[in-house]
Design an enzyme around this catalytic site. Structure first.
Site, PDB file in Angstrom:
ATOM      1  N   HIS A  93      13.218  -3.189  -9.502  1.00  0.00           N
ATOM      2  CA  HIS A  93      12.543  -3.563  -9.668  1.00  0.00           C
ATOM      3  C   HIS A  93      11.533  -3.410  -9.808  1.00  0.00           C
ATOM      4  O   HIS A  93      10.655  -2.267  -9.094  1.00  0.00           O
ATOM      5  CB  HIS A  93      12.408  -4.586  -7.914  1.00  0.00           C
ATOM      6  CG  HIS A  93      13.260  -5.645  -7.553  1.00  0.00           C
ATOM      7  ND1 HIS A  93      12.220  -7.214  -6.982  1.00  0.00           N
ATOM      8  CD2 HIS A  93      14.396  -6.307  -7.473  1.00  0.00           C
ATOM      9  CE1 HIS A  93      13.645  -7.796  -6.896  1.00  0.00           C
ATOM     10  NE2 HIS A  93      14.983  -7.022  -6.993  1.00  0.00           N
ATOM     11  N   PRO A 128       5.981  -3.882   8.493  1.00  0.00           N
ATOM     12  CA  PRO A 128       7.054  -3.766   7.374  1.00  0.00           C
ATOM     13  C   PRO A 128       6.276  -4.305   6.538  1.00  0.00           C
ATOM     14  O   PRO A 128       6.959  -4.641   4.927  1.00  0.00           O
ATOM     15  CB  PRO A 128       8.389  -4.934   8.389  1.00  0.00           C
ATOM     16  CG  PRO A 128       7.669  -5.634   8.572  1.00  0.00           C
ATOM     17  CD  PRO A 128       6.554  -4.774   9.515  1.00  0.00           C
ATOM     18  N   LYS A 164       7.498   0.622   4.101  1.00  0.00           N
ATOM     19  CA  LYS A 164       7.630   1.684   3.823  1.00  0.00           C
ATOM     20  C   LYS A 164       8.779   2.119   4.978  1.00  0.00           C
ATOM     21  O   LYS A 164       9.223   3.857   5.320  1.00  0.00           O
ATOM     22  CB  LYS A 164       6.222   2.395   4.509  1.00  0.00           C
ATOM     23  CG  LYS A 164       5.394   1.615   2.807  1.00  0.00           C
ATOM     24  CD  LYS A 164       5.745   3.168   2.178  1.00  0.00           C
ATOM     25  CE  LYS A 164       5.026   2.690   0.774  1.00  0.00           C
ATOM     26  NZ  LYS A 164       6.065   2.477   0.127  1.00  0.00           N
ATOM     27  N   TYR A 221       3.067   1.371  -3.456  1.00  0.00           N
ATOM     28  CA  TYR A 221       4.451   0.151  -3.143  1.00  0.00           C
ATOM     29  C   TYR A 221       4.695   1.346  -3.440  1.00  0.00           C
ATOM     30  O   TYR A 221       6.446   1.189  -2.769  1.00  0.00           O
ATOM     31  CB  TYR A 221       3.814  -0.790  -3.788  1.00  0.00           C
ATOM     32  CG  TYR A 221       5.278  -1.718  -3.112  1.00  0.00           C
ATOM     33  CD1 TYR A 221       4.590  -2.640  -2.242  1.00  0.00           C
ATOM     34  CD2 TYR A 221       6.241  -1.431  -4.426  1.00  0.00           C
ATOM     35  CE1 TYR A 221       5.882  -3.273  -1.740  1.00  0.00           C
ATOM     36  CE2 TYR A 221       7.340  -2.688  -3.756  1.00  0.00           C
ATOM     37  CZ  TYR A 221       6.888  -4.134  -2.319  1.00  0.00           C
ATOM     38  OH  TYR A 221       7.814  -4.521  -2.396  1.00  0.00           O
TER      39      TYR A 221
END
Ligand code: APR
Ligand code: PHB
Length: 403
Positions: A74, A295, A299, A387
């Site tokens: 992604h 969540p 991580k 991220y």
């Protein structure tokens, strides 16, 4: 029954299994002791977003073939603000980084299969696990299987037994400092064999509460709804969940959402937690045994993996006779990364969830911050670099070479 090994590992979650596999590759002997049975361990549904550093560790452990065949790279994700979507282009913002969507359930399965393949499966259903003499040079672990008592003598113990494990509890309270925040809501998660509503994940801040659209494959979706902690999944029949997801994710995503029967449904609490230090004598903590993140930033698994990687390198440094520098640095090195992921997970949770005590001003601050992120390349870079995962050691902060 008495046995000797170099490293006794407690817990066959991702942290313990990955550590064990990395040590095996390096020729270091270890034993993994797990309280539950194999079907239970492999059946747990958890998160599913892997940082590139985690993928690299799984490659090094020799368990990345299926991940590369079936994992979904992604390169971005979407944020939704009261149903209006905008995209965070991770790859562009980070100079090429991306994440891999591949369930923790699959990671665990692949790691356990590798253990069986090399003839050294974890000891499942190990009861009454107890740690002894962790302050001495000769620690040991005792446990029972089917009523038979066992003892493992070892050089070191790796406590990879999760938040409720016995390892952290074996460290004297006087040397342990714990930091904690419990959030006033939970996540109701469902898994369903329907195509995902988008080709990327959608994190939605909605006046009715947070929602997340995720996936496991082109035919299996994972969705979450923020709910009150005391909610009962039985009060959430599938149709109610789909209706609520449609509202919170917005018309665009809802229009592409395929409804179907859930194959798993559960509510998980959200917590931030860190225990310091991550070492006491010959005991080293890794993964959820030492820290929990909510969540929202995905991580948890990645921190378990980076701990396992750092701890493996520390043991490799020791057993190849090079130096104990990485063993001595482990706790500080791991915690430096953990705290940054804690900060990011807390921030992303605060930005996207509805808090019971939130007044109009607090809501406006959320909206303003999301609007700022939508319009600012600088703000998007900050979100994206966190991220995709921060480096193990930020440049200039690693005094000890791993070599
Ligand atoms: N003796 C032996 N095993 C134990 C004991 C005990 N006393 N207590 C717990 N365990 C086992 C659990 O049954 C579990 O299989 O330790 C394992 C810990 O695994 P995880 O909870 O998965 O923790 P970790 O390996 O650190 O992985 C962290 O899991 O919870 C998610 O979001 C989290 O993705 C993160 C990841
Ligand atoms: C999941 O797919 O389970 C998932 C994805 C992203 C998150 C949390 C969970 O942030």
């Amino acid at each position: 029954m008495r046995q000797r090994t170099q490293v006794a590992i407690i817990g066959a979650g991702p942290a313990g299994l990955l550590l064990s596999q990395l040590l095996y590759v390096a020729g270091i002997d270890c034993v993994v002791l797990e309280r539950k049975d194999q079907a239970y361990v492999e059946g747990r549904i958890r998160a599913g977003v892997l940082e590139q550093g985690t993928v690299a560790l799984l490659e090094r452990a020799g368990v990345a073939d299926r991940l590369h065949r079936q994992g979904l790279p992604h390169h971005g994700f979407r944020l939704a603000l009261d149903g209006a979507l905008f995209r965070i282009d991770m790859r562009r913002l980070t100079g090429g980084s991306f994440v891999m969507v591949y369930g923790q359930t699959e990671v665990t399965h692949d790691l356990i299969a590798a253990h069986w393949q090399r003839g050294a499966p974890p000891v499942f259903e190990a009861g009454d696990v107890a740690l002894h003499d962790i302050g001495s040079r000769a620690p040991s672990v005792t446990y029972t299987v089917n009523g038979t008592a066992h003892r493992v003598d070892c050089d070191y113990i790796a406590g990879c037994d999760g938040f409720h494990g016995v390892s952290r509890a074996s460290i004297p309270a006087s040397v342990l400092r714990c930091y904690e925040r419990v959030y006033p809501f939970g996540w109701l998660g469902i898994l369903a064999d329907v195509p995902p509503c988008d080709d990327e994940l959608i994190y939605s801040n909605h006046a009715r509460g947070f929602a997340l659209a995720s996936m496991r494959s082109a035919t299996r979706s994972r969705y979450y709804l923020q709910v009150a902690q005391e909610e009962n999944p039985l009060d959430w029949p599938d149709e109610r969940i789909w209706d609520e997801l449609a509202l919170r994710l917005g018309a665009e995503a809802a229009g592409r959402m395929t409804r179907g029967s859930s194959i798993e449904k559960s509510i998980a609490p959200l917590r931030s937690f860190v225990a310091e230090p991550m070492r006491h004598g010959r005991l080293f903590l890794a993964g959820d045994a030492a820290h929990i993140v909510p969540p929202t930033g995905a991580k948890g698994l990645n921190l378990a993996a980076s701990d396992a990687g750092m701890l493996a390198d520390a043991f490799i440094g020791h057993y190849t006779g090079r130096s104990d520098a990485l063993l001595d640095a482990y706790s500080a090195r791991a915690l430096a990364r953990v705290w940054k992921a804690e900060r990011f997970s807390w921030w992303f949770t605060s930005l996207t969830h509805r808090f019971p005590d939130m007044d109009d001003f607090a809501r406006r601050m959320q909206l303003a911050e999301l609007g700022y992120i939508r319009g600012s390349q600088a703000a998007q870079v900050v979100l994206a670099e966190n991220y995709v995962g921060l480096p193990l050691d930020p440049p200039g902060t690693m005094p000890l070479a791993a070599e």
